[in-house]
Design a protein around this motif. Structure first.
Motif, PDB file in Angstrom:
ATOM      1  N   UNK A 120       0.814  -1.211   0.000  1.00 22.53           N
ATOM      2  CA  UNK A 120       0.000   0.000   0.000  1.00 22.53           C
ATOM      3  C   UNK A 120       0.850   1.264   0.000  1.00 22.53           C
ATOM      4  N   UNK A 121       1.944   1.257   0.755  1.00 22.41           N
ATOM      5  CA  UNK A 121       2.834   2.425   0.765  1.00 22.41           C
ATOM      6  C   UNK A 121       3.377   2.702  -0.632  1.00 22.41           C
ATOM      7  N   UNK A 122       3.757   1.635  -1.335  1.00 19.20           N
ATOM      8  CA  UNK A 122       4.284   1.807  -2.692  1.00 19.20           C
ATOM      9  C   UNK A 122       3.188   2.247  -3.662  1.00 19.20           C
ATOM     10  N   UNK A 123       2.019   1.648  -3.566  1.00 21.70           N
ATOM     11  CA  UNK A 123       0.915   1.989  -4.466  1.00 21.70           C
ATOM     12  C   UNK A 123       0.462   3.428  -4.288  1.00 21.70           C
ATOM     13  N   UNK A 124       0.335   3.857  -3.027  1.00 22.41           N
ATOM     14  CA  UNK A 124      -0.195   5.186  -2.740  1.00 22.41           C
ATOM     15  C   UNK A 124       0.867   6.274  -2.874  1.00 22.41           C
ATOM     16  N   UNK A 125       2.108   5.919  -2.610  1.00 21.50           N
ATOM     17  CA  UNK A 125       3.174   6.917  -2.642  1.00 21.50           C
ATOM     18  C   UNK A 125       3.244   7.735  -1.369  1.00 21.50           C
ATOM     19  N   UNK A 126       2.397   7.415  -0.404  1.00 22.00           N
ATOM     20  CA  UNK A 126       2.396   8.049   0.917  1.00 22.00           C
ATOM     21  C   UNK A 126       2.178   6.952   1.957  1.00 22.00           C
ATOM     22  N   UNK A 262     -11.267  17.835   6.825  1.00 24.74           N
ATOM     23  CA  UNK A 262     -10.970  16.401   6.882  1.00 24.74           C
ATOM     24  C   UNK A 262     -11.739  15.719   8.002  1.00 24.74           C
ATOM     25  N   UNK A 263     -11.887  16.394   9.134  1.00 23.68           N
ATOM     26  CA  UNK A 263     -12.646  15.828  10.261  1.00 23.68           C
ATOM     27  C   UNK A 263     -14.117  15.666   9.874  1.00 23.68           C
ATOM     28  N   UNK A 264     -14.674  16.668   9.207  1.00 20.34           N
ATOM     29  CA  UNK A 264     -16.073  16.591   8.754  1.00 20.34           C
ATOM     30  C   UNK A 264     -16.233  15.458   7.732  1.00 20.34           C
ATOM     31  N   UNK A 265     -15.270  15.355   6.814  1.00 24.55           N
ATOM     32  CA  UNK A 265     -15.317  14.292   5.808  1.00 24.55           C
ATOM     33  C   UNK A 265     -15.222  12.916   6.465  1.00 24.55           C
ATOM     34  N   UNK A 286     -11.146   1.917  11.467  1.00 25.23           N
ATOM     35  CA  UNK A 286     -10.636   3.274  11.212  1.00 25.23           C
ATOM     36  C   UNK A 286     -10.667   3.620   9.725  1.00 25.23           C
ATOM     37  N   UNK A 287     -11.472   2.903   8.955  1.00 25.03           N
ATOM     38  CA  UNK A 287     -11.542   3.170   7.520  1.00 25.03           C
ATOM     39  C   UNK A 287     -11.899   4.629   7.206  1.00 25.03           C
ATOM     40  N   UNK A 288     -12.869   5.255   7.890  1.00 21.64           N
ATOM     41  CA  UNK A 288     -13.182   6.656   7.577  1.00 21.64           C
ATOM     42  C   UNK A 288     -11.982   7.583   7.772  1.00 21.64           C
ATOM     43  N   UNK A 289     -11.217   7.352   8.830  1.00 17.62           N
ATOM     44  CA  UNK A 289      -9.994   8.131   9.051  1.00 17.62           C
ATOM     45  C   UNK A 289      -9.019   7.940   7.903  1.00 17.62           C
ATOM     46  N   UNK A 290      -8.817   6.690   7.494  1.00 18.83           N
ATOM     47  CA  UNK A 290      -7.888   6.401   6.401  1.00 18.83           C
ATOM     48  C   UNK A 290      -8.320   7.091   5.116  1.00 18.83           C
ATOM     49  N   UNK A 291      -9.603   6.962   4.779  1.00 15.74           N
ATOM     50  CA  UNK A 291     -10.094   7.518   3.523  1.00 15.74           C
ATOM     51  C   UNK A 291      -9.939   9.037   3.481  1.00 15.74           C
ATOM     52  N   UNK A 292     -10.354   9.704   4.545  1.00 20.13           N
ATOM     53  CA  UNK A 292     -10.296  11.171   4.564  1.00 20.13           C
ATOM     54  C   UNK A 292      -8.859  11.676   4.625  1.00 20.13           C
ATOM     55  N   UNK A 293      -8.052  11.066   5.470  1.00 17.39           N
ATOM     56  CA  UNK A 293      -6.675  11.541   5.654  1.00 17.39           C
ATOM     57  C   UNK A 293      -5.816  11.238   4.434  1.00 17.39           C
ATOM     58  N   UNK A 295      -6.897  11.066   1.417  1.00 12.72           N
ATOM     59  CA  UNK A 295      -7.319  12.012   0.378  1.00 12.72           C
ATOM     60  C   UNK A 295      -6.575  13.337   0.528  1.00 12.72           C
ATOM     61  N   UNK A 296      -6.488  13.823   1.757  1.00 15.72           N
ATOM     62  CA  UNK A 296      -5.759  15.069   2.019  1.00 15.72           C
ATOM     63  C   UNK A 296      -4.273  14.895   1.719  1.00 15.72           C
TER      64      UNK A 296
END
Length: 309
Positions: A120-126, A262-265, A286-293, A295-296
């Motif tokens: 995932x780190x390699x795919x996302x680049x973050x 990001x918190x609202x998202x 913690x999927x919502x945290x992962x998705x929003x963070x 994205x940012x």
């Protein structure tokens, strides 16, 4: 003997940091206090707890720390390869009965977080944050329930939930919004985790409380059950997002504004997806945290690259 002492010291530091890194703290004291919180939650101090959850977390910490000591993983000694494993250890017995099959799936889930993080780190680049934990837990839950290796845990007695919020239940919910990051239902554990954050970064402690409070406020506005709000179930992902975007992620422009957005998202993603995941027999984690963070984070990286061109 001296070599054994050195190895034991390194192992203990990795273990503590693996726990602390769940909330972005590489500080050994932070990790120790958060580990104490897991123990307190397991004993039901300040909430409803099952010691088997603490046992699962302990086994996960031991396995992941042993791998970090033996392997030459980048930043392995800072705990960044172990925190997802810690959460898997907490999650398995939060939602499932104990048994040989469940223990086998726990160990498999812990081991799975390592290749998942690398991929995932390699795919996302973050940094993939707690996404390896989420995916690993969903996989072992689906396989475990389909094969009968794991069975969902149903509490014998369901704690009475408040029908209306009070000042006390709001204060408890604020702290449980922090403890639920580790899937621990305990305001005492939340207080210990807050102390751990203060030991590592007072700013992160304030952001965690702010994120938990924001999640509670949005849950109240949406008319969600008081029991869920006072249990911190709508505060833990916003708390993590607030820490990550508000302090940890590098190169975030307009940090205050983006943190709020990001918190609202995060809350919106949980509100929209939790019912569908529940129908599939999967916890939201913690999927919502992962998705929003993420994205940012990805948008910030893209913005930085466009500026440097």
């Amino acid at each position: 003997m001296d070599g054994l002492k050195v190895t034991a010291n390194v192992f203990a530091r990795i273990a503590a940091r693996s726990v602390g890194q769940v909330m972005f703290q590489s500080n050994v004291l932070s990790g120790f206090l958060m580990a104490c919180a897991i123990v307190a939650g397991g004993f039901g101090i300040g909430g409803s707890g099952r010691f088997i959850v603490t046992a699962g977390a302990t086994v996960a910490i031991l396995i992941s720390s042993a791998i970090a000591v033996a392997a030459t993983l980048p930043d392995g000694r800072d705990g960044v390869w172990g925190f997802n494993a810690v959460l898997v250890g907490c999650a398995v017995f939060t939602f499932n009965n104990s048994g040989a099959g469940a223990w086998a799936m726990l160990c498999a889930g812990v081991l799975l977080t390592f290749p998942l993080k690398g991929i995932l780190d390699r795919m996302l680049g973050v940094a993939s944050l707690t996404l390896p934990f989420v995916i690993s837990t969903w996989i072992i839950t689906a396989i475990g329930h389909a094969t009968g290796l794991m069975t969902p845990w149903i509490p014998g007695t369901i704690p009475s939930a408040p029908e209306q919020l009070s000042a006390t239940s709001i204060a408890i919910g604020l702290l449980k919004g922090i403890s639920e990051v580790f899937l621990i239902d305990s305001w005492v554990a939340g207080l210990l985790m807050l102390a751990g954050l203060l030991a590592g970064s007072p700013r992160c402690a304030v952001l965690a409380l702010s994120g938990s409070a924001a999640g509670m406020v949005m849950a109240i506005i949406c008319g969600l059950p008081a029991g869920e709000i006072s249990a911190g179930l709508w505060g833990f992902s916003p708390a993590l997002t607030a820490i990550a975007v508000g302090s940890v992620l590098p190169g975030i422009p307009h940090r205050g504004l983006l943190t709020t957005a990001a918190v609202i998202l995060t809350f919106a993603i949980q509100y929209l997806t939790a019912p569908w995941l529940a129908k599939a027999g999967l916890p939201v984690l913690t999927m919502p945290f992962c998705a929003a963070t993420l994205a940012v984070s990805l948008l910030s990286v893209r913005n930085a690259r466009s500026i440097t061109k």
